[in-house]
Design an enzyme around this catalytic site. Structure first.
Site, PDB file in Angstrom:
ATOM      1  N   SER A   1       0.869  -1.174   0.000  1.00  0.00           N
ATOM      2  CA  SER A   1       0.000   0.000   0.000  1.00  0.00           C
ATOM      3  C   SER A   1       0.901   1.217   0.000  1.00  0.00           C
ATOM      4  O   SER A   1       2.090   1.121   0.340  1.00  0.00           O
ATOM      5  CB  SER A   1      -0.869   0.001   1.263  1.00  0.00           C
ATOM      6  OG  SER A   1      -1.407   1.280   1.529  1.00  0.00           O
TER       7      SER A   1
ATOM      8  N   TYR B   1      -2.710   0.026  10.500  1.00  0.00           N
ATOM      9  CA  TYR B   1      -2.544  -0.358   9.093  1.00  0.00           C
ATOM     10  C   TYR B   1      -1.149  -0.006   8.593  1.00  0.00           C
ATOM     11  O   TYR B   1      -0.485  -0.820   7.935  1.00  0.00           O
ATOM     12  CB  TYR B   1      -3.596   0.343   8.242  1.00  0.00           C
ATOM     13  CG  TYR B   1      -3.554  -0.047   6.786  1.00  0.00           C
ATOM     14  CD1 TYR B   1      -4.011  -1.290   6.367  1.00  0.00           C
ATOM     15  CD2 TYR B   1      -3.072   0.837   5.817  1.00  0.00           C
ATOM     16  CE1 TYR B   1      -3.984  -1.656   5.028  1.00  0.00           C
ATOM     17  CE2 TYR B   1      -3.038   0.483   4.482  1.00  0.00           C
ATOM     18  CZ  TYR B   1      -3.500  -0.760   4.090  1.00  0.00           C
ATOM     19  OH  TYR B   1      -3.470  -1.116   2.763  1.00  0.00           O
TER      20      TYR B   1
END
EC number: 1.3.1.87
Length: 270
Positions: free
Chosen positions: A143, A156
């Protein structure tokens, strides 16, 4: 004929979003595609849509036995595994340190790291023997949060930095037999959900963000679709196009790394 014709590709989370786009792309490339998918409804949809072109197995990416069960079916079907793509993950909807209760922070950490980090580790353990035998490759979805703050909350972001370290270590341990790399997309249209511990299991990323908000922060000034990110995976999976890359993280961030201080991009008036 594609380099990937008759290659055996195993993708996790193939029922929606980027995973589904990868299933579509690798089938188009002529590969024999299998996926491990948590949702029974998505498994049924994949089977109905792709028929004999997909081996869809219902299972949980945090369960080693589910990987083994899927691999048994893959090896029975194809006789080999050429590439594993660890793609299934969850997001924390930017849940911040200050605004997340301590008890929720702890349970959310365990749930998110179980999926985003332990899931990758278990998949590598399960797939390594077959990939060593085929001298294939592993690719893991990262990501923009693997490079920058603000692409998620601390849970995250930490999980994606951990995945980066895992990729490097696996690339070291499995060389020269297996190439291990990562691809880090930016925000896109998908069904990416959050941890149940944070009350986010029924909330998708597009309920927290809008296409306009995503496009506005990207120097390339567009709202990415999952299919926009499949190219790097195809390149990394191809033996002809990728003999030399291992331990590499491709930052597919639509230009986030070159955002200017004064303007998102200098060519907006071109």
């Amino acid at each position: 004929m594609s380099d990937l014709h008759n290659e055996s590709i195993f993708i996790t989370g193939g029922g929606s979003g980027l995973g589904l786009a990868l299933v579509e792309r690798f089938i188009e490339e002529g590969a024999q595609v299998a996926t491990l998918e948590l949702s029974a409804a998505k498994v049924a949809s994949l089977r109905q849509r792709f028929g004999e072109h997909i081996l869809a197995v219902e299972g949980n990416v945090t369960c080693y036995a589910d990987y083994q069960r899927a691999l048994d079916q893959i090896l029975t079907r194809s006789g080999k595994l050429d590439c594993f793509i660890g793609n299934a993950g969850i997001w924390d909807h930017n849940a911040s340190l200050v605004n997340t209760p301590a008890e929720t922070l702890e349970t959310g950490f365990h749930e998110l790291f179980n999926v985003n980090v332990l899931g990758y580790l278990l998949s590598a353990k399960a797939c390594a023997p077959a990939l060593i035998a085929s001298e294939g490759s592993m690719i893991f979805t990262l990501s923009n949060a693997a490079w920058y703050p603000g692409g998620g909350g601390p849970l995250y972001t930490a999980s994606k930095h951990a995945a980066t370290g895992l990729i490097r270590q696996l690339a070291y341990e499995l060389a020269p037999k297996v190439r291990v790399n990562g691809v880090g997309p930016c925000g896109m249209a998908s069904d990416l959900r959050g941890p149940q511990a944070l009350g986010q299991s029924e909330t998708s990323i597009m309920q927290s963000l809008t296409p306009e908000k995503i496009a506005a922060i990207l120097p390339l000034q567009f709202f990415p679709q999952p299919a926009d990110f499949t190219g790097p995976y195809v390149m990394l999976a191809s033996r002809r196009n990728n003999r030399a890359l291992s331990g590499v993280m491709i930052n597919a961030d639509a230009g986030l790394a070159i955002r200017g201080i004064r303007h998102v991009a200098a060519g907006l008036d071109l």
